[in-house]
Scaffold this active site. Structure first.
Site, PDB file in Angstrom:
ATOM      1  N   ASP A  13     -11.576   2.080 -45.303  1.00 19.93           N
ATOM      2  CA  ASP A  13     -10.507   1.389 -46.032  1.00 19.93           C
ATOM      3  C   ASP A  13      -9.651   0.648 -45.018  1.00 19.93           C
ATOM      4  O   ASP A  13      -9.012   1.266 -44.157  1.00 19.93           O
ATOM      5  CB  ASP A  13      -9.630   2.389 -46.787  1.00 19.93           C
ATOM      6  CG  ASP A  13     -10.287   2.943 -48.033  1.00 19.93           C
ATOM      7  OD1 ASP A  13     -11.178   2.269 -48.578  1.00 19.93           O
ATOM      8  OD2 ASP A  13      -9.905   4.046 -48.461  1.00 19.93           O
ATOM      9  N   GLY A  41     -13.849   6.066 -49.164  1.00 17.13           N
ATOM     10  CA  GLY A  41     -15.013   6.224 -50.016  1.00 17.13           C
ATOM     11  C   GLY A  41     -14.778   7.444 -50.883  1.00 17.13           C
ATOM     12  O   GLY A  41     -14.504   8.545 -50.381  1.00 17.13           O
ATOM     13  N   ARG A 174     -16.168   0.800 -60.219  1.00 18.25           N
ATOM     14  CA  ARG A 174     -15.685  -0.380 -59.498  1.00 18.25           C
ATOM     15  C   ARG A 174     -16.601  -1.547 -59.876  1.00 18.25           C
ATOM     16  O   ARG A 174     -17.681  -1.713 -59.308  1.00 18.25           O
ATOM     17  CB  ARG A 174     -15.718  -0.149 -57.987  1.00 18.25           C
ATOM     18  CG  ARG A 174     -14.827   1.001 -57.523  1.00 18.25           C
ATOM     19  CD  ARG A 174     -13.363   0.618 -57.526  1.00 18.25           C
ATOM     20  NE  ARG A 174     -12.524   1.721 -57.083  1.00 18.25           N
ATOM     21  CZ  ARG A 174     -11.897   2.558 -57.893  1.00 18.25           C
ATOM     22  NH1 ARG A 174     -12.043   2.429 -59.217  1.00 18.25           N
ATOM     23  NH2 ARG A 174     -11.131   3.529 -57.417  1.00 18.25           N
ATOM     24  N   ASP A 258       1.111   5.134 -52.341  1.00 16.19           N
ATOM     25  CA  ASP A 258      -0.250   4.593 -52.270  1.00 16.19           C
ATOM     26  C   ASP A 258      -1.135   5.433 -53.193  1.00 16.19           C
ATOM     27  O   ASP A 258      -1.292   6.639 -52.990  1.00 16.19           O
ATOM     28  CB  ASP A 258      -0.753   4.663 -50.827  1.00 16.19           C
ATOM     29  CG  ASP A 258      -2.173   4.131 -50.646  1.00 16.19           C
ATOM     30  OD1 ASP A 258      -2.789   3.710 -51.644  1.00 16.19           O
ATOM     31  OD2 ASP A 258      -2.662   4.151 -49.503  1.00 16.19           O
ATOM     32  N   ASP A 264      -9.230  11.197 -56.166  1.00 15.62           N
ATOM     33  CA  ASP A 264     -10.109  11.997 -55.308  1.00 15.62           C
ATOM     34  C   ASP A 264      -9.427  13.294 -54.884  1.00 15.62           C
ATOM     35  O   ASP A 264     -10.082  14.341 -54.777  1.00 15.62           O
ATOM     36  CB  ASP A 264     -10.525  11.183 -54.083  1.00 15.62           C
ATOM     37  CG  ASP A 264     -11.220   9.888 -54.475  1.00 15.62           C
ATOM     38  OD1 ASP A 264     -11.909   9.881 -55.509  1.00 15.62           O
ATOM     39  OD2 ASP A 264     -11.057   8.890 -53.749  1.00 15.62           O
ATOM     40  N   ALA A 308      -0.963  13.408 -53.063  1.00 18.41           N
ATOM     41  CA  ALA A 308      -1.666  12.332 -52.361  1.00 18.41           C
ATOM     42  C   ALA A 308      -0.987  10.978 -52.529  1.00 18.41           C
ATOM     43  O   ALA A 308      -1.015  10.158 -51.607  1.00 18.41           O
ATOM     44  CB  ALA A 308      -3.111  12.255 -52.835  1.00 18.41           C
ATOM     45  N   GLY A 313      -2.918   5.894 -47.313  1.00 18.20           N
ATOM     46  CA  GLY A 313      -4.283   6.174 -46.889  1.00 18.20           C
ATOM     47  C   GLY A 313      -4.975   7.169 -47.797  1.00 18.20           C
ATOM     48  O   GLY A 313      -4.424   7.617 -48.805  1.00 18.20           O
TER      49      GLY A 313
END
Length: 328
Positions: A13, A41, A174, A258, A264, A308, A313
């Site tokens: 990323d 990913g 995506r 972010d 995830d 998160a 990031g």
């Protein structure tokens, strides 16, 4: 604690230093734009999330034998992800994703992927001894975009199912990774019907509906192999569905920086808890019938996702168990 294998793409990323508004205008257009590399990913993020919480986490996939591939291997190992099943290849380079954020922390992606190393994983790269003993196999839809990696994905799912593993599928759709004119609908539905645990965003559920009512589509999913269906919607309540009923989990209110790894981190927290509880595919139905325990697991996963989004990031934003344990 069960072994967890996350299969799919590990990529870089490249996060922009610019913040754009909803129309794409940047806050300081005269400044020079720069990008900072982060490991990413979706399946790699999940593997990292499970490992950082203390789980028995493995990542399966391919990266290039290049500086970015080396960085990904080291980044995974730094978080105690087992990289025995991660292959570095000279045949293609590691994929890149350029990431831009808006003022609310929502992200947009521009992928430099095809051809890339992650697409070169093949069915015979899976080894039967990976699946000895009970475990959890997790994958996403980004390994469905080309014939070779699609075949490998189906092979991995079949091996996991034959071994009695719990199979987890996060659509993580995506559209810009698919060939122009390609329709992911049938491929995604096929994987939905092969999984014990299905996680969708609200947008992905709408994609699967195609004119059908949501309850009808949820019922169709649960009529197949799936025991638990989860629908996330950003900061809105998580919805869960089982054959026994449905419910919601309200997420913690946080300030979003972010959103890149939110889903995830949620999935990683979920799989970590399932592995702690030794929830195999055969035992997921027991959990689905125990509303109190199920909601406890989902609340923990939701707290992981909320943590998160408060940091930039992907790997760098994932919580350790001590970040969450005070709340659960």
């Amino acid at each position: 604690m069960l072994k967890v294998i996350s299969f799919g793409e590990a990529l870089i990323d490249m996060l922009s230093n610019r913040i754009s508004d909803s129309q794409g205008a940047v806050d300081q257009p005269s400044d020079t734009e720069s990008f900072t590399k982060y490991p990413g990913g979706a399946p790699a993020n999940v593997a990292a999330a499970v490992a950082k919480l203390g789980g028995n986490s493995y990542f399966a996939g391919k990266v290039g034998a290049d500086m970015f591939g080396d960085f990904l291997v080291q980044s995974l190992e730094d978080l105690n992800v087992q990289t025995d099943y991660l292959v570095q290849t000279q045949e293609a380079k590691t994929a890149l994703a350029f990431v831009s954020l808006d003022s609310t922390g929502e992200r947009s992606f521009e992928f430099y992927r095809g051809p890339s190393a992650d697409l070169l994983f093949r069915p015979d790269d899976f080894k039967p001894d990976w699946f000895q003993g009970p475990g959890i196999f997790h994958f996403c839809s980004n390994t469905l975009t080309e014939p070779g990696i699609l075949e490998a994905t189906h092979a991995g799912v079949e091996i996991a199912r034959s071994a009695g593993w719990l199979v987890s599928f996060d659509a993580n759709l995506r559209a810009n990774l698919w060939p122009q004119g390609a329709d992911p609908y049938e491929s995604v539905w096929h994987c939905v019907q092969q999984a014990d645990l299905v996680k969708l965003s609200a947008e992905e559920l709408d994609f699967l509906c195609r004119g059908q009512d949501e309850p009808e589509v949820i019922g169709r999913i649960l009529a197949g192999r799936a025991v638990l269906v989860l629908v996330t919607d950003g900061g809105k309540p998580l919805r869960y569905f089982t054959a026994e009923g449905a419910g919601t989990i309200a997420p913690k209110t946080v300030t979003m920086v972010d959103s890149t790894a939110a889903g995830d981190a949620f999935v990683g927290g979920l799989l970590f808890r399932l592995s702690q509880l030794d929830i195999t595919g055969a035992r997921l139905g027991e959990l689905a019938q125990d509303t109190r325990q199920l909601e406890g697991v989902l609340s923990f996963a939701s707290a992981c996702g909320a943590h998160a989004v408060t940091r930039a990031g992907a790997f760098t934003s994932l919580p350790a168990l001590t970040d969450i344990s005070g709340e659960h």
